[in-house]
Design a protein around this motif. Structure first.
Motif, PDB file in Angstrom:
ATOM      1  N   PRO A   1      32.745  44.420  41.425  1.00  0.00           N
ATOM      2  CA  PRO A   1      34.151  44.586  41.817  1.00  0.00           C
ATOM      3  C   PRO A   1      35.043  43.540  41.139  1.00  0.00           C
ATOM      4  O   PRO A   1      34.606  42.412  40.878  1.00  0.00           O
ATOM      5  CB  PRO A   1      34.128  44.392  43.333  1.00  0.00           C
ATOM      6  CG  PRO A   1      32.823  43.764  43.661  1.00  0.00           C
ATOM      7  CD  PRO A   1      31.870  44.085  42.548  1.00  0.00           C
ATOM      8  N   ALA A   2      36.289  43.921  40.874  1.00  0.00           N
ATOM      9  CA  ALA A   2      37.204  43.040  40.140  1.00  0.00           C
ATOM     10  C   ALA A   2      37.402  41.696  40.849  1.00  0.00           C
ATOM     11  O   ALA A   2      37.461  40.650  40.201  1.00  0.00           O
ATOM     12  CB  ALA A   2      38.544  43.743  39.955  1.00  0.00           C
ATOM     13  N   HIS A   3      37.484  41.697  42.202  1.00  0.00           N
ATOM     14  CA  HIS A   3      37.748  40.423  42.889  1.00  0.00           C
ATOM     15  C   HIS A   3      36.623  39.414  42.633  1.00  0.00           C
ATOM     16  O   HIS A   3      36.860  38.226  42.503  1.00  0.00           O
ATOM     17  CB  HIS A   3      37.985  40.636  44.390  1.00  0.00           C
ATOM     18  CG  HIS A   3      36.791  41.123  45.146  1.00  0.00           C
ATOM     19  ND1 HIS A   3      36.502  42.454  45.332  1.00  0.00           N
ATOM     20  CD2 HIS A   3      35.798  40.451  45.759  1.00  0.00           C
ATOM     21  CE1 HIS A   3      35.400  42.570  46.042  1.00  0.00           C
ATOM     22  NE2 HIS A   3      34.941  41.377  46.305  1.00  0.00           N
ATOM     23  N   ARG A   4      35.392  39.913  42.501  1.00  0.00           N
ATOM     24  CA  ARG A   4      34.258  39.025  42.264  1.00  0.00           C
ATOM     25  C   ARG A   4      34.332  38.428  40.845  1.00  0.00           C
ATOM     26  O   ARG A   4      34.107  37.225  40.641  1.00  0.00           O
ATOM     27  CB  ARG A   4      32.959  39.816  42.494  1.00  0.00           C
ATOM     28  CG  ARG A   4      31.659  39.207  42.085  1.00  0.00           C
ATOM     29  CD  ARG A   4      31.413  37.804  42.581  1.00  0.00           C
ATOM     30  NE  ARG A   4      31.335  37.680  44.029  1.00  0.00           N
ATOM     31  CZ  ARG A   4      31.365  36.487  44.670  1.00  0.00           C
ATOM     32  NH1 ARG A   4      31.460  35.359  43.988  1.00  0.00           N
ATOM     33  NH2 ARG A   4      31.307  36.439  45.973  1.00  0.00           N
ATOM     34  N   VAL A   5      34.668  39.267  39.900  1.00  0.00           N
ATOM     35  CA  VAL A   5      34.740  38.803  38.509  1.00  0.00           C
ATOM     36  C   VAL A   5      35.886  37.794  38.342  1.00  0.00           C
ATOM     37  O   VAL A   5      35.738  36.740  37.716  1.00  0.00           O
ATOM     38  CB  VAL A   5      34.925  40.003  37.548  1.00  0.00           C
ATOM     39  CG1 VAL A   5      35.045  39.528  36.108  1.00  0.00           C
ATOM     40  CG2 VAL A   5      33.759  40.988  37.694  1.00  0.00           C
ATOM     41  N   VAL A   6      37.024  38.111  38.946  1.00  0.00           N
ATOM     42  CA  VAL A   6      38.181  37.199  38.868  1.00  0.00           C
ATOM     43  C   VAL A   6      37.841  35.864  39.527  1.00  0.00           C
ATOM     44  O   VAL A   6      38.140  34.787  39.003  1.00  0.00           O
ATOM     45  CB  VAL A   6      39.423  37.854  39.543  1.00  0.00           C
ATOM     46  CG1 VAL A   6      40.555  36.845  39.682  1.00  0.00           C
ATOM     47  CG2 VAL A   6      39.878  39.070  38.753  1.00  0.00           C
ATOM     48  N   CYS A   7      37.178  35.932  40.666  1.00  0.00           N
ATOM     49  CA  CYS A   7      36.793  34.715  41.388  1.00  0.00           C
ATOM     50  C   CYS A   7      35.848  33.866  40.523  1.00  0.00           C
ATOM     51  O   CYS A   7      36.034  32.647  40.399  1.00  0.00           O
ATOM     52  CB  CYS A   7      36.125  35.096  42.705  1.00  0.00           C
ATOM     53  SG  CYS A   7      35.654  33.686  43.705  1.00  0.00           S
ATOM     54  N   ASP A   8      34.856  34.498  39.912  1.00  0.00           N
ATOM     55  CA  ASP A   8      33.916  33.760  39.055  1.00  0.00           C
ATOM     56  C   ASP A   8      34.648  33.100  37.892  1.00  0.00           C
ATOM     57  O   ASP A   8      34.358  31.966  37.522  1.00  0.00           O
ATOM     58  CB  ASP A   8      32.837  34.702  38.496  1.00  0.00           C
ATOM     59  CG  ASP A   8      31.805  35.078  39.551  1.00  0.00           C
ATOM     60  OD1 ASP A   8      31.711  34.359  40.571  1.00  0.00           O
ATOM     61  OD2 ASP A   8      31.093  36.085  39.351  1.00  0.00           O
ATOM     62  N   TYR A   9      35.599  33.839  37.310  1.00  0.00           N
ATOM     63  CA  TYR A   9      36.327  33.292  36.161  1.00  0.00           C
ATOM     64  C   TYR A   9      37.137  32.061  36.572  1.00  0.00           C
ATOM     65  O   TYR A   9      37.045  30.995  35.951  1.00  0.00           O
ATOM     66  CB  TYR A   9      37.243  34.374  35.577  1.00  0.00           C
ATOM     67  CG  TYR A   9      38.015  33.927  34.354  1.00  0.00           C
ATOM     68  CD1 TYR A   9      37.393  33.203  33.339  1.00  0.00           C
ATOM     69  CD2 TYR A   9      39.372  34.219  34.217  1.00  0.00           C
ATOM     70  CE1 TYR A   9      38.108  32.795  32.216  1.00  0.00           C
ATOM     71  CE2 TYR A   9      40.086  33.819  33.097  1.00  0.00           C
ATOM     72  CZ  TYR A   9      39.444  33.093  32.100  1.00  0.00           C
ATOM     73  OH  TYR A   9      40.148  32.685  31.001  1.00  0.00           O
ATOM     74  N   ILE A  10      37.893  32.185  37.661  1.00  0.00           N
ATOM     75  CA  ILE A  10      38.743  31.056  38.081  1.00  0.00           C
ATOM     76  C   ILE A  10      37.880  29.883  38.568  1.00  0.00           C
ATOM     77  O   ILE A  10      38.156  28.721  38.268  1.00  0.00           O
ATOM     78  CB  ILE A  10      39.747  31.499  39.167  1.00  0.00           C
ATOM     79  CG1 ILE A  10      40.738  32.490  38.548  1.00  0.00           C
ATOM     80  CG2 ILE A  10      40.489  30.296  39.759  1.00  0.00           C
ATOM     81  CD1 ILE A  10      41.785  33.025  39.508  1.00  0.00           C
TER      82      ILE A  10
END
Ligand code: MG
Length: 379
Positions: free
Chosen positions: A347-356
């Motif tokens: 899910p996008a929220h997981r990927v965004v969280c990992d990136y930040i």
């Protein structure tokens, strides 16, 4: 010299080993190799540009997350060595204990967690550290991550707390319901000793703490201050403060050693297996050291962490993290290529969280101003 607890040392024969089997090294133990793998990891180098408490913009004298980590490792190795435990296991865990921290310290962690909760998910820096060493670090052709031993991975996920069977289904392989070995148990308190004394030091340098304040709030501080004044009447304020600080570290480390020896004796544990099965952690302070530690903590919360300057700093950091999280969530095509690929399976929220979460403070600021404040960019 204390006799230590050699019978409670993690026994090399019990090593569960690595996820992907590797031959033994000629002259380094598995835990020494894990320590070295952590030191050579990108996530470790990024600690240099992550805030501990005071942002780097204020002064070059303050701890950042890398120098804090080195202080934790120094204290933890001393404790492990006096207790006759496996110093390399302890050192590997100490060096890795903060690699999962996002930018902007606790403000960053709280905000990422808040963002994730709106998707029924969570962010936790210990869980993130596990993802880093298992997946994100790419240094080997034969496997993802650092392929650390089970014991180091277990120590990472049990850094600040233990969990019961079924409580964290994703962590089922890490012996839920059992305590980690003493080498891992001592990291949490070595961390507390390091940051309570260091934040006192940095808080004093930053002018957030007065001597009167520290003496009134922490009786141990007041006693040591009196000693330093009598012993070094001609010394500068700064020198006497350092004398007090050194004695405080000593009081806490000695209290940790004695408290742990007492707990081991009264619990009648005889082996590392007994330590694991014991219902509570055995690494602890003596009551006196626990009281001194609690008094310091209270003082720091009031005078340093709760100071208007740091509260304002944290508010800004949280707002900026929230804004960048929302930006990537709504414009995932702006993520770098390596993070667009996982979007197909996660899910996008997981990927965004990992990136930040992987960003340093400096990289975060740069990304934020490039994407969200393009008009303020120097031309
Ligand atoms: Mg820490």
């Amino acid at each position: 010299m204390l006799r230590g607890l050699p019978e409670l040392r993690f026994p090399a024969a019990q090593l569960r080993g690595r996820r992907y089997p590797e031959p033994d090294h000629l002259y380094r133990s598995p835990f020494q190799r894990d320590r070295d793998r952590i030191i050579h990891a990108r996530a470790f180098r990024r600690l240099e540009n992550k805030t501990q408490v005071f942002p780097a913009s204020l002064s070059d004298h303050f701890r950042n997350r890398l120098t804090h980590t080195i202080e934790v490792s120094q204290i933890a190795r001393t404790v492990a060595s006096v207790l006759a435990l496996d110093e390399s296991l302890t050192e590997a865990l100490a060096l890795g204990h903060d690699i999962g921290h996002p930018p902007f310290a606790h403000a960053g962690e709280e905000e990422l967690d808040r963002q994730m909760r709106s998707f029924g998910d969570r962010f936790d820096h210990n869980r993130h550290a596990l993802r880093i060493v298992e997946t994100f670090e790419q240094r080997y052709a034969r496997f993802p991550g650092l392929n650390l031993t089970f014991e180091v991975r277990e120590g990472i996920v049990k850094h600040s707390r233990d969990f019961a069977p079924g409580e964290e289904p994703e962590l089922d392989e890490y012996l839920p319901g059992l305590r980690p070995p003493l080498e891992a148990q001592l990291i949490d308190l070595a961390d507390e000793i390091a940051y309570n004394t260091a934040d006192l030091d940095d808080g004093f340098s930053a002018g957030l703490l007065s001597l009167d304040d520290a003496c009134a709030a922490a009786p141990a501080f007041a006693d040591f201050w009196e000693q330093a004044e009598t012993q070094f009447p001609g010394a500068t304020l700064r020198q006497r403060f350092q004398e007090v600080l050194r004695r405080l570290v000593d009081l806490l480390v000695s209290g940790l050693l004695e408290g742990t020896l007492d707990a081991a004796a009264s619990s009648h544990v005889r082996s590392c297996d007994d330590v694991r099965a014991f219902p509570s952690r055995l690494v602890r302070f003596t009551p006196e050291a626990a009281a001194a530690n609690a008094a310091l903590k209270q003082l720091l919360h009031r005078a340093v962490y709760g100071s208007p300057a740091l509260v304002a700093e944290r508010t800004v950091s949280r707002e900026r993290i929230a804004a960048l999280f929302q930006f990537f969530l709504h414009s995932p095509e702006r993520l770098p290529e390596t993070y667009r690929e996982p979007l197909e399976s996660q899910p996008a929220h997981r990927v965004v969280c990992d990136y930040i979460a992987g960003m340093t403070d400096r990289f975060f600021e740069r990304t934020y101003s490039d994407l969200l404040e393009p008009e303020s960019r120097p031309s």
